[in-house]
Design a protein around this motif. Structure first.
Motif, mmCIF file in Angstrom:
data_model
loop_
_atom_site.group_PDB
_atom_site.id
_atom_site.type_symbol
_atom_site.label_atom_id
_atom_site.label_comp_id
_atom_site.label_asym_id
_atom_site.label_seq_id
_atom_site.Cartn_x
_atom_site.Cartn_y
_atom_site.Cartn_z
ATOM 1 N N PHE A 1 0.819 -1.212 0.000
ATOM 2 C CA PHE A 1 0.000 0.000 0.000
ATOM 3 C C PHE A 1 0.857 1.267 0.000
ATOM 4 O O PHE A 1 0.712 2.145 -0.861
ATOM 5 N N ILE A 2 1.751 1.380 0.950
ATOM 6 C CA ILE A 2 2.558 2.594 1.066
ATOM 7 C C ILE A 2 3.488 2.753 -0.128
ATOM 8 O O ILE A 2 3.650 3.855 -0.666
ATOM 9 N N GLU A 3 4.089 1.664 -0.576
ATOM 10 C CA GLU A 3 4.999 1.746 -1.717
ATOM 11 C C GLU A 3 4.281 2.224 -2.980
ATOM 12 O O GLU A 3 4.813 3.066 -3.722
ATOM 13 N N ASN A 4 3.088 1.719 -3.230
ATOM 14 C CA ASN A 4 2.334 2.118 -4.416
ATOM 15 C C ASN A 4 2.012 3.608 -4.394
ATOM 16 O O ASN A 4 2.186 4.309 -5.399
ATOM 17 N N LEU A 5 1.531 4.103 -3.272
ATOM 18 C CA LEU A 5 1.183 5.521 -3.195
ATOM 19 C C LEU A 5 2.422 6.404 -3.222
ATOM 20 O O LEU A 5 2.450 7.434 -3.902
ATOM 21 N N TYR A 6 3.467 5.987 -2.520
ATOM 22 C CA TYR A 6 4.712 6.755 -2.495
ATOM 23 C C TYR A 6 5.324 6.848 -3.890
ATOM 24 O O TYR A 6 5.731 7.936 -4.331
ATOM 25 N N ASP A 7 5.406 5.733 -4.582
ATOM 26 C CA ASP A 7 6.009 5.719 -5.925
ATOM 27 C C ASP A 7 5.244 6.622 -6.892
ATOM 28 O O ASP A 7 5.842 7.289 -7.743
ATOM 29 N N THR A 8 3.912 6.646 -6.764
ATOM 30 C CA THR A 8 3.108 7.512 -7.630
ATOM 31 C C THR A 8 3.375 8.980 -7.323
ATOM 32 O O THR A 8 3.533 9.805 -8.235
ATOM 33 N N LEU A 9 3.436 9.324 -6.049
ATOM 34 C CA LEU A 9 3.741 10.696 -5.650
ATOM 35 C C LEU A 9 5.098 11.142 -6.176
ATOM 36 O O LEU A 9 5.243 12.262 -6.695
ATOM 37 N N GLU A 10 6.081 10.279 -6.053
ATOM 38 C CA GLU A 10 7.434 10.619 -6.489
ATOM 39 C C GLU A 10 7.535 10.705 -8.016
ATOM 40 O O GLU A 10 8.154 11.632 -8.552
ATOM 41 N N LYS A 11 6.945 9.772 -8.702
ATOM 42 C CA LYS A 11 7.049 9.722 -10.168
ATOM 43 C C LYS A 11 6.471 10.967 -10.814
ATOM 44 O O LYS A 11 7.051 11.527 -11.762
ATOM 45 N N TYR A 12 5.332 11.415 -10.300
ATOM 46 C CA TYR A 12 4.635 12.546 -10.916
ATOM 47 C C TYR A 12 4.770 13.836 -10.109
ATOM 48 O O TYR A 12 4.172 14.847 -10.473
ATOM 49 N N GLN A 13 5.562 13.792 -9.038
ATOM 50 C CA GLN A 13 5.791 14.965 -8.188
ATOM 51 C C GLN A 13 4.462 15.590 -7.741
ATOM 52 O O GLN A 13 4.199 16.781 -7.909
ATOM 53 N N LEU A 14 3.630 14.746 -7.149
ATOM 54 C CA LEU A 14 2.283 15.140 -6.760
ATOM 55 C C LEU A 14 2.228 15.742 -5.365
ATOM 56 O O LEU A 14 3.122 15.538 -4.541
ATOM 57 N N ASP A 15 1.135 16.450 -5.131
ATOM 58 C CA ASP A 15 0.812 16.901 -3.786
ATOM 59 C C ASP A 15 -0.066 15.886 -3.060
ATOM 60 O O ASP A 15 0.019 15.739 -1.841
ATOM 61 N N ILE A 16 -0.926 15.198 -3.824
ATOM 62 C CA ILE A 16 -1.864 14.221 -3.251
ATOM 63 C C ILE A 16 -2.049 13.078 -4.230
ATOM 64 O O ILE A 16 -2.158 13.299 -5.443
ATOM 65 N N VAL A 17 -2.112 11.870 -3.725
ATOM 66 C CA VAL A 17 -2.528 10.722 -4.526
ATOM 67 C C VAL A 17 -3.735 10.086 -3.844
ATOM 68 O O VAL A 17 -3.794 10.000 -2.616
ATOM 69 N N VAL A 18 -4.712 9.668 -4.646
ATOM 70 C CA VAL A 18 -5.948 9.073 -4.145
ATOM 71 C C VAL A 18 -6.031 7.642 -4.641
ATOM 72 O O VAL A 18 -5.949 7.391 -5.852
ATOM 73 N N SER A 19 -6.218 6.691 -3.740
ATOM 74 C CA SER A 19 -6.346 5.284 -4.116
ATOM 75 C C SER A 19 -7.778 4.817 -3.888
ATOM 76 O O SER A 19 -8.651 5.595 -3.522
ATOM 77 N N ASN A 20 -7.996 3.539 -4.095
ATOM 78 C CA ASN A 20 -9.271 2.907 -3.758
ATOM 79 C C ASN A 20 -9.059 2.046 -2.512
ATOM 80 O O ASN A 20 -7.970 2.025 -1.938
ATOM 81 N N HIS A 21 -10.076 1.317 -2.078
ATOM 82 C CA HIS A 21 -9.923 0.494 -0.886
ATOM 83 C C HIS A 21 -10.816 -0.739 -0.956
ATOM 84 O O HIS A 21 -11.673 -0.847 -1.828
ATOM 85 N N TYR A 22 -10.583 -1.641 -0.034
ATOM 86 C CA TYR A 22 -11.427 -2.814 0.145
ATOM 87 C C TYR A 22 -12.169 -2.684 1.478
ATOM 88 O O TYR A 22 -11.642 -2.121 2.442
#
Length: 236
Positions: A101-122
Protein backbone atom coordinates in the motif's frame (compact mmCIF):
# COMPACT_ATOMS: atom_id res chain seq x y z
CA UNK A 1 14.90 7.29 12.01
CA UNK A 2 13.83 10.90 12.45
CA UNK A 3 16.19 12.16 9.73
CA UNK A 4 15.00 12.17 6.11
CA UNK A 5 11.94 10.02 6.69
CA UNK A 6 10.02 9.29 3.50
CA UNK A 7 6.56 8.69 4.97
CA UNK A 8 4.86 9.41 8.27
CA UNK A 9 2.02 7.01 9.04
CA UNK A 10 -0.34 8.40 11.69
CA UNK A 11 -2.32 5.67 13.47
CA UNK A 12 -5.20 6.75 15.68
CA UNK A 13 -6.17 4.44 18.52
CA UNK A 14 -9.08 4.26 20.95
CA UNK A 15 -10.17 1.05 22.72
CA UNK A 16 -9.25 -1.32 19.89
CA UNK A 17 -7.16 -3.91 21.71
CA UNK A 18 -8.47 -6.73 19.51
CA UNK A 19 -7.48 -4.96 16.26
CA UNK A 20 -4.39 -2.86 16.87
CA UNK A 21 -1.78 -5.62 16.53
CA UNK A 22 -3.04 -6.58 13.07
CA UNK A 23 -2.98 -2.93 12.06
CA UNK A 24 0.56 -2.27 13.30
CA UNK A 25 1.92 -5.53 11.89
CA UNK A 26 0.54 -4.59 8.48
CA UNK A 27 2.45 -1.30 8.58
CA UNK A 28 5.65 -2.85 9.89
CA UNK A 29 5.56 -5.42 7.07
CA UNK A 30 5.31 -2.84 4.29
CA UNK A 31 7.55 -3.36 1.26
CA UNK A 32 8.40 0.34 1.49
CA UNK A 33 10.85 1.10 4.27
CA UNK A 34 12.10 4.38 5.77
CA UNK A 35 8.78 5.20 7.38
CA UNK A 36 7.89 6.44 10.83
CA UNK A 37 4.79 5.18 12.59
CA UNK A 38 3.18 7.77 14.85
CA UNK A 39 0.61 6.19 17.16
CA UNK A 40 -1.82 8.52 18.91
CA UNK A 41 -3.69 6.84 21.76
CA UNK A 42 -6.78 8.91 22.55
CA UNK A 43 -6.94 7.92 26.25
CA UNK A 44 -7.98 4.31 25.73
CA UNK A 45 -9.45 2.55 28.75
CA UNK A 46 -8.56 -0.96 27.55
CA UNK A 47 -5.09 -2.40 26.87
CA UNK A 48 -4.65 -0.61 23.52
CA UNK A 49 -2.19 1.92 24.92
CA UNK A 50 -0.09 -0.75 26.59
CA UNK A 51 0.09 -2.76 23.36
CA UNK A 52 1.24 0.32 21.47
CA UNK A 53 3.92 1.03 24.08
CA UNK A 54 5.21 -2.51 23.61
CA UNK A 55 5.54 -1.94 19.86
CA UNK A 56 7.40 1.34 20.46
CA UNK A 57 9.88 -0.44 22.69
CA UNK A 58 10.44 -3.14 20.07
CA UNK A 59 10.75 -0.93 16.96
CA UNK A 60 12.83 2.23 16.80
CA UNK A 61 10.61 3.81 14.11
CA UNK A 62 7.38 3.56 16.14
CA UNK A 63 6.46 6.44 18.43
CA UNK A 64 3.49 6.17 20.78
CA UNK A 65 1.84 9.24 22.28
CA UNK A 66 -0.94 9.21 24.87
CA UNK A 67 -3.25 12.21 24.94
CA UNK A 68 -6.46 13.31 26.62
CA UNK A 69 -9.54 12.01 24.84
CA UNK A 70 -10.59 14.35 22.07
CA UNK A 71 -11.82 12.21 19.19
CA UNK A 72 -10.40 11.23 15.77
CA UNK A 73 -9.84 14.79 14.50
CA UNK A 74 -7.91 15.77 17.61
CA UNK A 75 -5.79 12.62 17.35
CA UNK A 76 -5.00 13.14 13.68
CA UNK A 77 -4.04 16.76 14.27
CA UNK A 78 -1.73 15.65 17.06
CA UNK A 79 -0.11 13.13 14.72
CA UNK A 80 0.22 15.71 11.95
CA UNK A 81 2.16 17.99 14.29
CA UNK A 82 4.58 15.18 15.09
CA UNK A 83 5.08 14.07 11.47
CA UNK A 84 8.53 14.56 9.96
CA UNK A 85 8.15 12.58 6.75
CA UNK A 86 8.09 14.04 3.24
CA UNK A 87 4.65 12.48 2.84
CA UNK A 88 1.94 11.55 5.31
CA UNK A 89 -0.98 9.13 5.44
CA UNK A 90 -3.53 8.24 8.10
CA UNK A 91 -4.56 4.76 9.24
CA UNK A 92 -7.34 3.93 11.70
CA UNK A 93 -6.13 1.42 14.26
CA UNK A 94 -9.03 -0.96 13.65
CA UNK A 95 -8.17 -1.22 9.93
CA UNK A 96 -5.06 -2.56 8.19
CA UNK A 97 -3.19 -2.16 4.89
CA UNK A 98 -1.82 -4.54 2.29
CA UNK A 99 1.95 -4.98 2.14
CA UNK A 100 2.45 -2.76 -0.92
CA UNK A 101 0.00 0.00 0.00
CA UNK A 102 2.56 2.59 1.07
CA UNK A 103 5.00 1.75 -1.72
CA UNK A 104 2.33 2.12 -4.42
CA UNK A 105 1.18 5.52 -3.19
CA UNK A 106 4.71 6.75 -2.49
CA UNK A 107 6.01 5.72 -5.93
CA UNK A 108 3.11 7.51 -7.63
CA UNK A 109 3.74 10.70 -5.65
CA UNK A 110 7.43 10.62 -6.49
CA UNK A 111 7.05 9.72 -10.17
CA UNK A 112 4.64 12.55 -10.92
CA UNK A 113 5.79 14.97 -8.19
CA UNK A 114 2.28 15.14 -6.76
CA UNK A 115 0.81 16.90 -3.79
CA UNK A 116 -1.86 14.22 -3.25
CA UNK A 117 -2.53 10.72 -4.53
CA UNK A 118 -5.95 9.07 -4.14
CA UNK A 119 -6.35 5.28 -4.12
CA UNK A 120 -9.27 2.91 -3.76
CA UNK A 121 -9.92 0.49 -0.89
CA UNK A 122 -11.43 -2.81 0.14
CA UNK A 123 -14.06 -3.34 2.79
CA UNK A 124 -13.19 -6.02 5.30
CA UNK A 125 -13.99 -8.82 6.10
CA UNK A 126 -16.05 -9.23 2.90
CA UNK A 127 -13.09 -8.00 0.77
CA UNK A 128 -15.28 -5.99 -1.58
CA UNK A 129 -13.40 -3.40 -3.65
CA UNK A 130 -14.75 0.14 -3.36
CA UNK A 131 -13.91 2.38 -6.32
CA UNK A 132 -13.84 6.17 -6.32
CA UNK A 133 -15.17 8.09 -9.33
CA UNK A 134 -12.28 10.47 -9.85
CA UNK A 135 -10.53 10.71 -13.21
CA UNK A 136 -7.83 8.03 -13.07
CA UNK A 137 -4.14 8.20 -13.99
CA UNK A 138 -4.16 11.85 -15.01
CA UNK A 139 -2.37 14.69 -13.26
CA UNK A 140 -4.78 17.52 -12.48
CA UNK A 141 -4.92 20.38 -10.03
CA UNK A 142 -7.05 19.66 -6.99
CA UNK A 143 -9.68 22.08 -8.24
CA UNK A 144 -9.72 20.41 -11.68
CA UNK A 145 -10.01 16.97 -10.08
CA UNK A 146 -13.04 18.02 -8.06
CA UNK A 147 -14.61 19.93 -10.95
CA UNK A 148 -14.26 16.97 -13.32
CA UNK A 149 -15.89 14.52 -10.89
CA UNK A 150 -19.23 13.30 -12.27
CA UNK A 151 -21.04 13.17 -8.92
CA UNK A 152 -18.91 14.89 -6.27
CA UNK A 153 -21.96 16.10 -4.31
CA UNK A 154 -23.68 12.74 -4.08
CA UNK A 155 -20.69 10.39 -3.80
CA UNK A 156 -18.52 9.63 -0.79
CA UNK A 157 -15.29 10.07 -2.71
CA UNK A 158 -13.94 13.07 -0.80
CA UNK A 159 -14.74 11.59 2.59
CA UNK A 160 -12.23 8.91 3.70
CA UNK A 161 -8.84 10.44 4.46
CA UNK A 162 -7.14 7.07 4.88
CA UNK A 163 -6.99 6.14 1.19
CA UNK A 164 -5.00 9.29 0.37
CA UNK A 165 -1.35 10.19 0.82
CA UNK A 166 -0.34 13.85 1.05
CA UNK A 167 2.82 15.87 0.69
CA UNK A 168 3.35 16.93 4.28
CA UNK A 169 4.45 20.46 3.44
CA UNK A 170 1.18 21.03 1.54
CA UNK A 171 -0.72 20.48 4.78
CA UNK A 172 1.65 22.27 7.14
CA UNK A 173 2.40 25.26 4.90
CA UNK A 174 -1.31 25.88 4.36
CA UNK A 175 -2.29 25.12 7.96
CA UNK A 176 -4.68 22.40 6.82
CA UNK A 177 -6.02 20.54 9.85
CA UNK A 178 -9.01 18.50 10.89
CA UNK A 179 -11.77 20.64 12.37
CA UNK A 180 -12.22 19.39 15.91
CA UNK A 181 -15.56 21.19 16.27
CA UNK A 182 -17.35 18.94 13.79
CA UNK A 183 -18.03 15.26 14.41
CA UNK A 184 -19.39 14.11 11.04
CA UNK A 185 -17.77 14.93 7.71
CA UNK A 186 -14.42 16.04 9.14
CA UNK A 187 -12.57 13.95 6.53
CA UNK A 188 -14.54 15.63 3.75
CA UNK A 189 -13.64 19.12 4.94
CA UNK A 190 -9.98 18.23 5.42
CA UNK A 191 -9.67 16.60 2.00
CA UNK A 192 -11.54 19.44 0.28
CA UNK A 193 -9.25 22.06 1.81
CA UNK A 194 -6.19 20.05 0.77
CA UNK A 195 -7.47 19.57 -2.78
CA UNK A 196 -8.15 23.30 -3.20
CA UNK A 197 -4.52 24.07 -2.31
CA UNK A 198 -2.98 21.22 -4.35
CA UNK A 199 -1.39 21.94 -7.71
CA UNK A 200 -0.92 18.31 -8.73
CA UNK A 201 -3.26 15.47 -7.80
CA UNK A 202 -3.73 12.00 -9.26
CA UNK A 203 -6.27 9.24 -8.61
CA UNK A 204 -5.20 5.63 -9.22
CA UNK A 205 -7.08 2.36 -9.51
CA UNK A 206 -4.93 0.53 -6.97
CA UNK A 207 -6.63 -0.53 -3.73
CA UNK A 208 -4.64 -1.53 -0.66
CA UNK A 209 -6.45 -0.14 2.37
CA UNK A 210 -8.66 -2.62 4.24
CA UNK A 211 -11.56 -0.77 5.85
CA UNK A 212 -13.08 -2.74 8.72
CA UNK A 213 -16.87 -2.74 8.37
CA UNK A 214 -17.27 -5.58 10.85
CA UNK A 215 -17.05 -3.31 13.89
CA UNK A 216 -20.16 -1.29 14.61
CA UNK A 217 -18.42 1.03 17.10
CA UNK A 218 -15.66 1.91 14.64
CA UNK A 219 -13.30 4.77 15.38
CA UNK A 220 -14.79 6.95 12.65
CA UNK A 221 -18.00 5.28 11.50
CA UNK A 222 -21.20 7.29 11.74
CA UNK A 223 -24.49 6.78 9.95
CA UNK A 224 -25.45 9.64 7.64
CA UNK A 225 -27.79 11.94 9.54
CA UNK A 226 -29.21 15.41 9.06
CA UNK A 227 -26.57 16.55 11.56
CA UNK A 228 -24.00 16.10 8.78
CA UNK A 229 -24.99 19.45 7.29
CA UNK A 230 -25.36 21.02 10.73
CA UNK A 231 -21.88 19.82 11.61
CA UNK A 232 -20.36 21.26 8.43
CA UNK A 233 -21.95 24.65 9.12
CA UNK A 234 -19.46 25.01 11.95
CA UNK A 235 -16.69 24.91 9.35
CA UNK A 236 -18.17 27.23 6.74
Amino acid sequence: MKNNVDISVVVIVYNIEQYIKKCLDSIINQTKKNIEIIIVDDESSDSSGKICDEYSKKYDNIYTYHKKNGGPSSSRNFGLKKATGKYICFVDGDDFILDDFIENLYDTLEKYQLDIVVSNHYTYPNKEKAMNHFTKNKVLSGFEMINSHPCIHSSNDLNPVWRLMFKTELLKNNNIKFNEEITIGEDFVFNLNAFLKAEKVMAISYAGYMYNIGRQDSLTRNEFKISYETSLEKQY
